[in-house]
Design a protein around this motif. Structure first.
Motif, PDB file in Angstrom:
ATOM      1  N   ASP A  99       0.840  -1.202   0.000  1.00 10.32           N
ATOM      2  CA  ASP A  99       0.000   0.000   0.000  1.00 10.32           C
ATOM      3  C   ASP A  99       0.874   1.251   0.000  1.00 10.32           C
ATOM      4  O   ASP A  99       0.500   2.281   0.584  1.00 10.32           O
ATOM      5  CB  ASP A  99      -0.957   0.006   1.199  1.00 10.32           C
ATOM      6  N   CYS A 100       2.027   1.211  -0.640  1.00 11.03           N
ATOM      7  CA  CYS A 100       2.941   2.346  -0.613  1.00 11.03           C
ATOM      8  C   CYS A 100       2.224   3.623  -1.041  1.00 11.03           C
ATOM      9  O   CYS A 100       1.737   3.723  -2.170  1.00 11.03           O
ATOM     10  CB  CYS A 100       4.128   2.083  -1.534  1.00 11.03           C
ATOM     11  N   ASN A 101       2.134   4.570  -0.121  1.00 13.23           N
ATOM     12  CA  ASN A 101       1.518   5.865  -0.400  1.00 13.23           C
ATOM     13  C   ASN A 101       2.026   6.857   0.638  1.00 13.23           C
ATOM     14  O   ASN A 101       2.504   6.456   1.699  1.00 13.23           O
ATOM     15  CB  ASN A 101      -0.015   5.749  -0.385  1.00 13.23           C
ATOM     16  N   PRO A 102       1.927   8.162   0.371  1.00  9.04           N
ATOM     17  CA  PRO A 102       2.559   9.130   1.268  1.00  9.04           C
ATOM     18  C   PRO A 102       1.767   9.426   2.532  1.00  9.04           C
ATOM     19  O   PRO A 102       2.290  10.089   3.436  1.00  9.04           O
ATOM     20  CB  PRO A 102       2.659  10.387   0.405  1.00  9.04           C
ATOM     21  N   GLY A 103       0.531   8.929   2.612  1.00  9.78           N
ATOM     22  CA  GLY A 103      -0.301   9.306   3.738  1.00  9.78           C
ATOM     23  C   GLY A 103      -0.453   8.259   4.813  1.00  9.78           C
ATOM     24  O   GLY A 103      -0.390   8.563   6.001  1.00  9.78           O
ATOM     25  N   SER A 104      -0.636   6.997   4.421  1.00  3.72           N
ATOM     26  CA  SER A 104      -1.003   5.999   5.422  1.00  3.72           C
ATOM     27  C   SER A 104      -0.177   4.718   5.377  1.00  3.72           C
ATOM     28  O   SER A 104      -0.429   3.806   6.170  1.00  3.72           O
ATOM     29  CB  SER A 104      -2.489   5.631   5.273  1.00  3.72           C
ATOM     30  N   SER A 105       0.832   4.654   4.481  1.00  2.00           N
ATOM     31  CA  SER A 105       1.699   3.471   4.479  1.00  2.00           C
ATOM     32  C   SER A 105       2.909   3.779   3.602  1.00  2.00           C
ATOM     33  O   SER A 105       3.052   3.245   2.501  1.00  2.00           O
ATOM     34  CB  SER A 105       0.971   2.231   3.949  1.00  2.00           C
ATOM     35  N   TYR A 106       3.802   4.628   4.100  1.00  2.00           N
ATOM     36  CA  TYR A 106       4.898   5.103   3.261  1.00  2.00           C
ATOM     37  C   TYR A 106       6.080   4.146   3.362  1.00  2.00           C
ATOM     38  O   TYR A 106       7.141   4.473   3.889  1.00  2.00           O
ATOM     39  CB  TYR A 106       5.276   6.515   3.667  1.00  2.00           C
ATOM     40  N   THR A 107       5.889   2.944   2.838  1.00  2.00           N
ATOM     41  CA  THR A 107       6.946   1.940   2.823  1.00  2.00           C
ATOM     42  C   THR A 107       6.903   1.190   1.508  1.00  2.00           C
ATOM     43  O   THR A 107       5.836   1.031   0.897  1.00  2.00           O
ATOM     44  CB  THR A 107       6.801   0.946   3.986  1.00  2.00           C
ATOM     45  N   THR A 108       8.059   0.725   1.067  1.00  2.00           N
ATOM     46  CA  THR A 108       8.147  -0.130  -0.116  1.00  2.00           C
ATOM     47  C   THR A 108       8.631  -1.533   0.241  1.00  2.00           C
ATOM     48  O   THR A 108       8.819  -2.358  -0.642  1.00  2.00           O
ATOM     49  CB  THR A 108       9.112   0.471  -1.139  1.00  2.00           C
ATOM     50  N   SER A 109       8.825  -1.807   1.520  1.00  2.00           N
ATOM     51  CA  SER A 109       9.453  -3.054   1.952  1.00  2.00           C
ATOM     52  C   SER A 109       8.419  -4.138   2.216  1.00  2.00           C
ATOM     53  O   SER A 109       7.692  -4.101   3.213  1.00  2.00           O
ATOM     54  CB  SER A 109      10.269  -2.823   3.223  1.00  2.00           C
ATOM     55  N   MET A 110       8.391  -5.134   1.353  1.00  2.00           N
ATOM     56  CA  MET A 110       7.481  -6.256   1.559  1.00  2.00           C
ATOM     57  C   MET A 110       7.936  -7.149   2.712  1.00  2.00           C
ATOM     58  O   MET A 110       7.107  -7.797   3.363  1.00  2.00           O
ATOM     59  CB  MET A 110       7.353  -7.059   0.268  1.00  2.00           C
TER      60      MET A 110
END
Length: 391
Positions: A303-314
């Motif tokens: 759910d990479c997004n700047p507001g509620s889940s700013y992560t790219t790490s699976m």
């Protein structure tokens, strides 16, 4: 023909039950043969082919896993919402309204800035073992900004999703039906050349089930495939709407009723859990056990997004799922690989069967369990995509 034999693998996860009777299909002391970008063979190291091998790679007893399939991201945006995150950590309640800030920044950004930001996020994702991503629009919310968002996204992935129905933008708050007409008319026509999927945020503060149905059906009529944000903030009709329309995936699903679970259990629709959102909003984590007990296919995504889940790490997402949502390490890894592939209705990724795309990672560990056991540690030593090393 190009060929690479990865040998001396301590633990190879194939997601092919034929190897050990489990969903992960683990082969101990194994090897993997790649030919022209696809998996040609997987099996015990002692049985590995020896003829016509152009390159050999010694895995040195480490574990090898399929590349992560991140089936839910929002990577086309500008700016961040770090101040919002700080405020939330101090006690503010998350609402969909925060998206408006990112919409403003994204509309004002150049194509070059949006492309550069997306590339940076993708580089992060690739370095941590992700080899396939889905990318949504949804931070433009005008005809031109949604079109250019998806045109940029298409430069990075075939899995592009039109999310014009993310929220109703500020200028349409007094006339939301007019915005639905825009999404299902001129906006949909403009994004068609660049989109595979259509998505709607059907929840409190976003779109009603009736409007979501109208929007999804309009996209389906034009050849797009449906998926839906559903039941993130409260119970509602979104999950059952997704099943009704044969959506590939219903995403978030943090609040499920018995009727939702029953509907999913009788469908092909995947339930995609996004624990990064609960982590970043201090919301209650859903429990995966009722879904698994009902034999529902489950995926995990960033759910990479700047507001509620700013992560790219699976790997981080897996660790949260194991710690907070009652996944086993095995269930989490399968959901982050094969589950994600099923959420995209793909049969060529998320596993290492013969004929699959050669997307995999070599860990700096002898077991996949370390991905959840050692959270926050970079355990991805090498990443391969389509038979080529990208890290």
């Amino acid at each position: 023909m190009t060929s690479t034999l990865v040998h001396n693998i301590g633990q190879l996860v194939t997601n092919d039950p034929v190897h050990d009777g489990t969903k992960l299909g683990v082969i101990e002391n194994s090897a993997l043969l790649i030919e022209d970008g696809v998996v040609a063979w997987a099996g015990p190291d002692a049985d590995a082919p020896t003829h016509h091998i152009k390159r050999k790679l010694d895995a040195k007893g480490r574990a090898v896993i399929p590349g992560f399939v991140d089936s839910h991201t929002h990577m086309i945006f500008a700016g961040d919402r770090s101040k919002e995150f700080r405020a939330r950590m101090l006690g503010e309640t998350y609402s969909a309204g925060g998206i408006a800030h990112t919409v403003e920044k994204t509309r004002a950004a150049s194509d070059e800035l949006l492309r550069s930001n997306a590339q940076s996020l993708l580089n992060e994702a690739y370095s941590t073992g992700t080899t396939t991503v889905e990318i949504k629009s949804g931070y433009g919310l005008t005809v031109n900004d949604e079109r250019r968002s998806l045109e940029i996204a298409q430069d990075f992935t075939d899995e592009t999703t039109f999310l014009g129905a993310h929220v109703v933008p500020v200028e349409y708050k007094k006339n939301p039906k007019d915005y639905v007409d825009l999404v299902t008319g001129p906006m949909l026509d403009a994004v068609l050349p660049f989109s595979k999927w259509i998505d709607v945020f059907c929840d409190k503060g976003a779109f009603s089930p009736d409007d979501a149905r109208t929007i999804l059906k309009a996209g389906i009529a034009k050849g797009l495939l449906p998926r839906i944000h559903a039941n993130q903030l409260q119970e509602g009709q979104g999950v059952r709407l997704g099943v009704e329309l044969d959506a590939a995936s219903v995403d978030h699903v943090s609040h499920l009723s018995e009727k939702d679970i029953e509907a999913l259990s009788k469908s092909k629709t995947v339930a995609t859990l996004l624990p990064g959102a609960e982590f970043s909003t201090r919301s209650a984590y859903p429990d995966v056990r009722p879904l698994l007990e009902a034999s529902i296919t489950v995926a995990l995504a960033s759910d990479c997004n700047p507001g509620s889940s700013y992560t790219t790490s699976m790997a981080f997402i897996m660790a949260i799922a194991v710690r907070e949502m009652h996944f086993s390490p095995e269930q989490a890894l399968w959901s982050a690989t094969m589950g994600g592939a099923k959420a995209l209705r793909r049969d060529d990724i998320g596993h290492l069967f013969e004929g699959a795309r050669a997307n995999f990672s070599i860990l700096n560990a002898d077991s996949y369990i370390h991905l959840a056991y050692r959270p926050g540690v970079q355990l991805i030593e090498q990443v391969w995509r389509d038979g080529l090393q990208i890290k």
